[in-house]
Design a protein around this motif. Structure first.
Motif, PDB file in Angstrom:
ATOM      1  N   ALA B  50     -19.055   3.345   4.788  1.00 56.61           N
ATOM      2  CA  ALA B  50     -18.962   2.008   4.186  1.00 56.61           C
ATOM      3  C   ALA B  50     -17.504   1.661   3.893  1.00 56.61           C
ATOM      4  N   ARG B  51     -16.763   2.655   3.399  1.00 57.57           N
ATOM      5  CA  ARG B  51     -15.345   2.444   3.095  1.00 57.57           C
ATOM      6  C   ARG B  51     -14.559   2.112   4.374  1.00 57.57           C
ATOM      7  N   LEU B  52     -14.924   2.763   5.472  1.00 57.78           N
ATOM      8  CA  LEU B  52     -14.221   2.527   6.736  1.00 57.78           C
ATOM      9  C   LEU B  52     -14.434   1.093   7.240  1.00 57.78           C
ATOM     10  N   GLN B  53     -15.526   0.474   6.789  1.00 60.14           N
ATOM     11  CA  GLN B  53     -15.812  -0.884   7.252  1.00 60.14           C
ATOM     12  C   GLN B  53     -15.193  -1.947   6.366  1.00 60.14           C
ATOM     13  N   SER B  54     -14.630  -1.504   5.235  1.00 53.88           N
ATOM     14  CA  SER B  54     -14.040  -2.508   4.354  1.00 53.88           C
ATOM     15  C   SER B  54     -12.588  -2.747   4.762  1.00 53.88           C
ATOM     16  N   PRO B  55     -12.023  -3.923   4.385  1.00 54.24           N
ATOM     17  CA  PRO B  55     -10.653  -4.254   4.797  1.00 54.24           C
ATOM     18  C   PRO B  55      -9.642  -3.243   4.243  1.00 54.24           C
ATOM     19  N   GLY B  56      -8.548  -3.079   4.975  1.00 52.01           N
ATOM     20  CA  GLY B  56      -7.473  -2.189   4.499  1.00 52.01           C
ATOM     21  C   GLY B  56      -7.779  -0.717   4.656  1.00 52.01           C
ATOM     22  N   SER B  57      -8.673  -0.369   5.589  1.00 54.16           N
ATOM     23  CA  SER B  57      -9.065   1.036   5.736  1.00 54.16           C
ATOM     24  C   SER B  57      -8.349   1.714   6.902  1.00 54.16           C
TER      25      SER B  57
END
Lengths: 125, 279
Positions: B50-57
């Motif tokens: 989920a974190r990888l899909q959020s901006p700035g990852s």
């Protein structure tokens, strides 16, 4: 190849047994050094996986006793212990250990060490 | 881990390295990414996905890709090539003028275990044979990934890392324990130099080598790239030098610049055609 697993933790003995049997070893167990010396009466195993800190008789005392009895130079001994300080390891080697596994260990490490001492079944039996 | 999370993480790796992870390799995600999850306080691989899909990852994605594509590396991996190369050292020593160094290259060195295994092997060969003590040795380690090179330069390994393949007597002799980790002695560390390199780029800057280890790298390339890498390596090899590939790798059918040694699998020398090209 037969392996004697000497450790006062039933959990460690069980984990070691599972790995060793998977790789074709016959496994015997002992919960301390004195019980291990007793187990040798039934015959010298090809290798011994040896804990250090145990009640009754610890691993170093067992190892020194083993290396002093006739035929006791034959088993390949791998110490397997949480005592991982360099001087403790040297102590184990001086007492007659062939290899040293620092706990915690996994299957890959144990098998690597068995291969290093030539104790893998089929290798040098 | 959900299959969706696997797809997201595998997608990141494919996009950044070209390497394709299969669902049956999901164990790799769990073992390789565990420390990252712990460091970032992420509860699971699903949370990481989920974190990888959020901006700035972007930085996180790069780190995940590197963790999953870095070769497994341990000391004296596969054993046999090291026994073989050790037996070659006296021959190479006799064939070289006294002032010249014998040069070794660990061409995908990862965190340095292969290069340091060569250093240990050289130190022990010198100990056994006084004639080798006058010889200068150089070991170059290169890798595509910069983060592993920093670790390689430190020469500092965890308890787990020093137990795979490294006999405990070598550990006692060539390493010192530092706060629960193990550091290779400076004398051996000084034999080794580590630099970033892409094997598909120009390799001539690195010079001529007597021994090249390039193991378990070709498996990541398509056939034309394999040929290119093998021919580039052959061009950096001394006419009587040796190239060691992984046990499951071959140069056959990919280039005529290399020919296999009959006595051991995975070891190649420059062919007559290559020797002519070198001359």
């Amino acid at each position: 190849m037969e392996c004697l697993v000497v450790d006062d933790s039933a959990v460690v003995r069980k984990i070691a047994r599972r790995i060793l049997e998977k790789h074709g070893f016959r496994v015997r167990e002992a919960a301390d050094g004195a019980a291990a010396l007793e187990a040798l009466r039934a015959g010298m195993p090809g290798c011994i996986l040896l804990d250090r800190n145990m009640p009754v008789m610890d691993g170093l005392a067992f190892l020194r006793a083993l290396r002093g009895i006739p035929g006791g130079d034959r088993p390949r001994v791998i110490m397997c212990t949480t005592e991982t300080a360099q001087e403790k390891i040297l102590e184990g080697l001086e007492a007659g250990a062939d290899e040293y596994v620092m706990k915690p260990f996994d299957e890959a490490i144990l098998i690597d060490k068995l291969a290093l001492v030539g104790a893998l079944p089929g290798a040098a039996e | 881990m959900t299959s969706r999370a696997f797809q997201i993480i595998a997608g990141v790796v494919k996009e950044r390295s070209g390497i394709v992870l299969m669902p049956e390799q999901s164990y790799l995600l769990e073992t390789r990414l565990a420390a990252l999850l712990q460091r970032l306080g992420l509860g699971s691989l699903d949370v990481l996905a989920a974190r990888l899909q959020s901006p700035g990852s972007d930085g996180l994605a790069q780190e995940v890709a590197e963790l999953l594509t870095t070769n497994e590396s341990h000391f004296f991996r596969d054993g046999k090539p090291f026994d073989h190369v050790r037996a070659q050292i006296p021959r190479l020593h006799r064939a070289r003028a006294p002032g010249l160094p014998l040069r070794f290259w660990s061409a995908a060195c990862s965190t340095g275990q292969e290069a340091y295994s060569l250093a240990i092997l050289i130190a022990e060969a010198q100990e056994a044979d006084p004639a080798l003590r006058q010889r200068r040795f150089e070991i170059l380690g290169t890798d595509l990934t910069r983060s592993v090179l920093e670790r390689a330069r430190q020469g500092l390994y965890t308890q787990f890392e020093v137990q795979r393949g490294l006999p405990v007597r070598m550990l006692m002799k060539h390493f010192t324990q530092v706060e629960g980790r193990w550091r290779i002695h400076d004398r051996l560390r000084q034999l080794c130099r580590f630099e970033q390199a892409n094997l598909l780029q120009d390799l001539r800057q690195f010079g001529r080598f007597d021994v090249i280890f390039c193991r378990n790298v070709l498996i990541y390339f398509d056939p034309p790239s394999k040929t290119r890498v093998l021919e580039a390596l052959a061009a950096q090899l001394a006419p009587d030098g040796l190239l060691y590939l992984g046990a499951a790798e071959t140069a056959l059918g990919l280039t005529d610049r290399l020919e296999p040694l009959p006595e051991i699998r995975g070891v190649y020398r420059p062919s007559a055609a290559a020797r002519r090209a070198i001359a």
